[in-house]
Design an enzyme around this catalytic site. Sequence first.
Site, PDB file in Angstrom:
ATOM      1  N   CYS A   1       0.824  -1.196  -0.061  1.00 56.15           N
ATOM      2  CA  CYS A   1       0.000   0.008   0.054  1.00 56.15           C
ATOM      3  C   CYS A   1       0.842   1.635   0.104  1.00 56.15           C
ATOM      4  O   CYS A   1       0.469   2.443  -0.781  1.00 56.15           O
ATOM      5  CB  CYS A   1      -0.909   0.031   1.131  1.00 56.15           C
TER       6      CYS A   1
ATOM      7  N   HIS B   1      -2.785   1.181   7.146  1.00 54.80           N
ATOM      8  CA  HIS B   1      -2.878   1.135   5.593  1.00 54.80           C
ATOM      9  C   HIS B   1      -2.636   2.535   5.063  1.00 54.80           C
ATOM     10  O   HIS B   1      -3.065   3.396   5.697  1.00 54.80           O
ATOM     11  CB  HIS B   1      -4.366   0.708   5.196  1.00 54.80           C
TER      12      HIS B   1
END
Length: 201
Positions: free
Chosen positions: A37, A138
């Site tokens: 990510c 994230h």
Amino acid sequence: MSGSPGPPAPPEEGGAPPPGAEPPMSVYHERQRLELCAVHALNNVLQQRLFSQEAADEICKRLAPDSRLNPHRSLLGTGNYDVNVIMAALQGLGLAAVWWDRRRPLAQLALPKVLGFILNLPSPVSLGLLTLPLQRRHWVALRQVAGVYYNLDSKLREPMALGGEAELRDFLSAALAEGPCEVLLVVTKEVEAEGSWLQAA
């Protein structure tokens, strides 16, 4: 790697499309793979593929050349890069990542000076269709394209239009209010040095 990307494009006449509108073909958006990510967020905020897993791993080695177990990435070699990798990657392009102090009112954010945003958010862990009662961090990119701000989260099927400046501030406000969220401003080195990403309230 090529030169630094330019500043966000000015808003087009006619106003922004409503949130959730279909993005134009020019919006670059990488989808999630492994635990990459951070790589996806970098490429999405820069609107081109400038970084890869291999490039991120090289940055990790430079940051901790003598470590047997590199502290800046997953021990499994699947990614999960930390903020130091993101900051080093941007510095290599003549850019900077500025931490946003969540105690400041978002009205002080000088949006025309900011290329984009990279957020660090809690995200649920899934195994196939099963969502586990766990959360991991994230990285998510936000960027203005053709006068519209987009959520370029790599876990989304496609870019999500947020709207104009007011809608972006609302999105940031909600993200900061929901829990442990960190916001990085992606700016040029000049803007960082001048502090011009911040305006008087």
